[in-house]
Design a protein around this motif. Structure first.
Motif, PDB file in Angstrom:
ATOM      1  N   UNK A 186      -1.451  -0.598 -13.146  1.00 21.60           N
ATOM      2  CA  UNK A 186      -2.246  -1.283 -14.169  1.00 21.60           C
ATOM      3  C   UNK A 186      -2.469  -2.734 -13.764  1.00 21.60           C
ATOM      4  N   UNK A 187      -1.411  -3.381 -13.265  1.00 24.47           N
ATOM      5  CA  UNK A 187      -1.495  -4.775 -12.832  1.00 24.47           C
ATOM      6  C   UNK A 187      -0.612  -4.974 -11.608  1.00 24.47           C
ATOM      7  N   UNK A 188      -1.011  -5.932 -10.770  1.00 27.50           N
ATOM      8  CA  UNK A 188      -0.132  -6.449  -9.729  1.00 27.50           C
ATOM      9  C   UNK A 188      -0.194  -7.969  -9.790  1.00 27.50           C
ATOM     10  N   UNK A 189       0.986  -8.597  -9.802  1.00 31.13           N
ATOM     11  CA  UNK A 189       1.089 -10.049  -9.837  1.00 31.13           C
ATOM     12  C   UNK A 189       1.977 -10.533  -8.705  1.00 31.13           C
ATOM     13  N   UNK A 190       1.985 -11.837  -8.512  1.00 32.94           N
ATOM     14  CA  UNK A 190       2.838 -12.438  -7.497  1.00 32.94           C
ATOM     15  C   UNK A 190       4.126 -13.003  -8.048  1.00 32.94           C
ATOM     16  N   UNK A 191       4.278 -12.980  -9.377  1.00 31.58           N
ATOM     17  CA  UNK A 191       5.495 -13.494 -10.010  1.00 31.58           C
ATOM     18  C   UNK A 191       5.568 -12.956 -11.429  1.00 31.58           C
ATOM     19  N   UNK A 192       6.694 -13.207 -12.083  1.00 33.01           N
ATOM     20  CA  UNK A 192       6.842 -12.802 -13.480  1.00 33.01           C
ATOM     21  C   UNK A 192       6.147 -13.772 -14.432  1.00 33.01           C
ATOM     22  N   UNK A 193       5.585 -14.828 -13.867  1.00 28.75           N
ATOM     23  CA  UNK A 193       4.739 -15.736 -14.647  1.00 28.75           C
ATOM     24  C   UNK A 193       3.264 -15.435 -14.409  1.00 28.75           C
ATOM     25  N   UNK A 194       2.992 -14.269 -13.844  1.00 27.31           N
ATOM     26  CA  UNK A 194       1.642 -13.712 -13.685  1.00 27.31           C
ATOM     27  C   UNK A 194       0.757 -14.498 -12.719  1.00 27.31           C
ATOM     28  N   UNK A 195       1.377 -15.064 -11.685  1.00 36.06           N
ATOM     29  CA  UNK A 195       0.579 -15.659 -10.625  1.00 36.06           C
ATOM     30  C   UNK A 195      -0.162 -14.566  -9.859  1.00 36.06           C
ATOM     31  N   UNK A 196      -1.199 -14.979  -9.133  1.00 33.10           N
ATOM     32  CA  UNK A 196      -1.976 -14.015  -8.367  1.00 33.10           C
ATOM     33  C   UNK A 196      -1.114 -13.388  -7.279  1.00 33.10           C
ATOM     34  N   UNK A 197      -1.473 -12.191  -6.807  1.00 33.99           N
ATOM     35  CA  UNK A 197      -0.654 -11.504  -5.802  1.00 33.99           C
ATOM     36  C   UNK A 197      -0.418 -12.348  -4.552  1.00 33.99           C
ATOM     37  N   UNK A 236       5.014  -7.937  -8.288  1.00 34.26           N
ATOM     38  CA  UNK A 236       5.388  -7.508  -9.632  1.00 34.26           C
ATOM     39  C   UNK A 236       4.313  -6.529 -10.089  1.00 34.26           C
ATOM     40  N   UNK A 237       4.752  -5.333 -10.444  1.00 32.02           N
ATOM     41  CA  UNK A 237       3.816  -4.270 -10.788  1.00 32.02           C
ATOM     42  C   UNK A 237       4.011  -3.830 -12.220  1.00 32.02           C
ATOM     43  N   UNK A 238       2.932  -3.520 -12.899  1.00 29.28           N
ATOM     44  CA  UNK A 238       2.976  -2.793 -14.158  1.00 29.28           C
ATOM     45  C   UNK A 238       2.329  -1.449 -13.903  1.00 29.28           C
ATOM     46  N   UNK A 239       3.095  -0.391 -14.124  1.00 28.40           N
ATOM     47  CA  UNK A 239       2.636   0.972 -13.884  1.00 28.40           C
ATOM     48  C   UNK A 239       2.504   1.724 -15.203  1.00 28.40           C
ATOM     49  N   UNK A 240       1.642   2.715 -15.224  1.00 33.44           N
ATOM     50  CA  UNK A 240       1.508   3.593 -16.389  1.00 33.44           C
ATOM     51  C   UNK A 240       1.357   5.030 -15.897  1.00 33.44           C
ATOM     52  N   UNK A 245       0.825  -1.211   0.000  1.00 33.05           N
ATOM     53  CA  UNK A 245       0.000   0.000   0.000  1.00 33.05           C
ATOM     54  C   UNK A 245       0.863   1.266   0.000  1.00 33.05           C
ATOM     55  N   UNK A 246       2.027   1.217   0.625  1.00 30.84           N
ATOM     56  CA  UNK A 246       2.935   2.371   0.620  1.00 30.84           C
ATOM     57  C   UNK A 246       3.490   2.604  -0.787  1.00 30.84           C
ATOM     58  N   UNK A 247       3.856   1.520  -1.468  1.00 29.75           N
ATOM     59  CA  UNK A 247       4.360   1.663  -2.827  1.00 29.75           C
ATOM     60  C   UNK A 247       3.299   2.259  -3.744  1.00 29.75           C
ATOM     61  N   UNK A 248       2.078   1.781  -3.645  1.00 34.01           N
ATOM     62  CA  UNK A 248       1.003   2.306  -4.481  1.00 34.01           C
ATOM     63  C   UNK A 248       0.795   3.795  -4.210  1.00 34.01           C
ATOM     64  N   UNK A 249       0.804   4.178  -2.929  1.00 33.91           N
ATOM     65  CA  UNK A 249       0.647   5.596  -2.580  1.00 33.91           C
ATOM     66  C   UNK A 249       1.789   6.429  -3.146  1.00 33.91           C
ATOM     67  N   UNK A 250       3.017   5.905  -3.077  1.00 33.44           N
ATOM     68  CA  UNK A 250       4.163   6.626  -3.613  1.00 33.44           C
ATOM     69  C   UNK A 250       4.019   6.802  -5.124  1.00 33.44           C
ATOM     70  N   UNK A 251       3.630   5.742  -5.816  1.00 32.22           N
ATOM     71  CA  UNK A 251       3.477   5.817  -7.271  1.00 32.22           C
ATOM     72  C   UNK A 251       2.382   6.817  -7.651  1.00 32.22           C
ATOM     73  N   UNK A 252       1.258   6.726  -6.983  1.00 28.17           N
ATOM     74  CA  UNK A 252       0.141   7.613  -7.321  1.00 28.17           C
ATOM     75  C   UNK A 252       0.471   9.078  -7.029  1.00 28.17           C
ATOM     76  N   UNK A 253       1.293   9.319  -6.025  1.00 30.22           N
ATOM     77  CA  UNK A 253       1.628  10.696  -5.654  1.00 30.22           C
ATOM     78  C   UNK A 253       2.433  11.408  -6.737  1.00 30.22           C
TER      79      UNK A 253
END
Length: 203
Positions: free
Chosen positions: A180-191, A197-201, A166-174
């Motif tokens: 865009x996405x949050x995953x638990x691995x680079x093979x796109x497992x659930x968080x 693993x984050x995809x930001x835009x 939640x701190x990372x998300x707040x930092x990014x949004x600020x």
């Protein structure tokens, strides 16, 4: 390339000898033919062929080299001289800039379709610079660009920090980035609770 005349030391630098061997470990895996391209496969899927990609904190070069092999125009940047040396030894044709994120000037390096910050870059930054680094990442992206960011949410090596999701998300949004996405691995497992693993835009 602009370089700050003075700056706070990163957590990685402050850890000193405790992190020696990181680059050699991955070089040994490469020598044994191990798969070290998981991050690069996901990065490759996020952009069209021939995209401009910047690998910030490229370490010993494995992700930047894999993306170059896949046909992308890659700029690698790594401030740690030991990791740059390992990169040269393992991937002789890969040029690596000796700059950290805050020394990257979009007017000089241009803008990118994708910025990659994997290998726990975010939890080894200098204290209090997370938002500044994320803002610089946003500056380096084309309007439709994205960032691929991956790190452990809890400390994993000497000097690394706890960085709750939640701190990372707040930092990014600020600084004008959105998740865009949050995953638990680079093979796109659930968080999961220990790695993200984050995809930001850009907003």
């Amino acid at each position: 390339m602009s370089t700050p005349t003075s700056r706070a030391k990163t957590r990685w630098e402050l850890a000193g000898p405790a992190n020696l061997g990181y680059g050699r470990h991955f070089a040994d895996l490469v020598d044994r033919g191990a798969d070290v391209a998981g991050e690069a496969r996901l990065a490759d899927a996020l952009v069209p062929r021939g995209a401009r990609v910047i690998d910030i904190g490229s370490g010993m070069g494995r992700v930047a080299a894999a993306l170059t092999d896949r046909g992308h125009d890659v700029v690698a940047t790594e401030p740690d001289p030991a990791l740059r040396a390992q990169s040269r030894a393992t991937y002789a044709d890969l040029e690596v800039l000796p700059h950290d994120a805050l020394a990257l000037d979009p007017a000089e390096v241009g803008t990118f379709d994708l910025a990659v910050l994997v290998g726990n870059v975010m939890i080894f930054l200098a204290e209090g610079t997370e938002r500044s680094v994320l803002a610089r990442v946003g500056d380096l992206l084309v309007p439709t660009g994205r960032a691929l960011v991956g790190f452990h949410l809890q400390p994993v090596k000497a000097g690394s920090r706890t960085y709750p999701a939640d701190e990372f998300v707040a930092d990014a949004e600020s600084v004008g980035l959105r998740v865009v996405h949050r995953f638990g691995s680079y093979e796109l497992h659930e968080p999961v609770d220990d790695y993200a693993v984050w995809v930001l835009a850009r907003d």
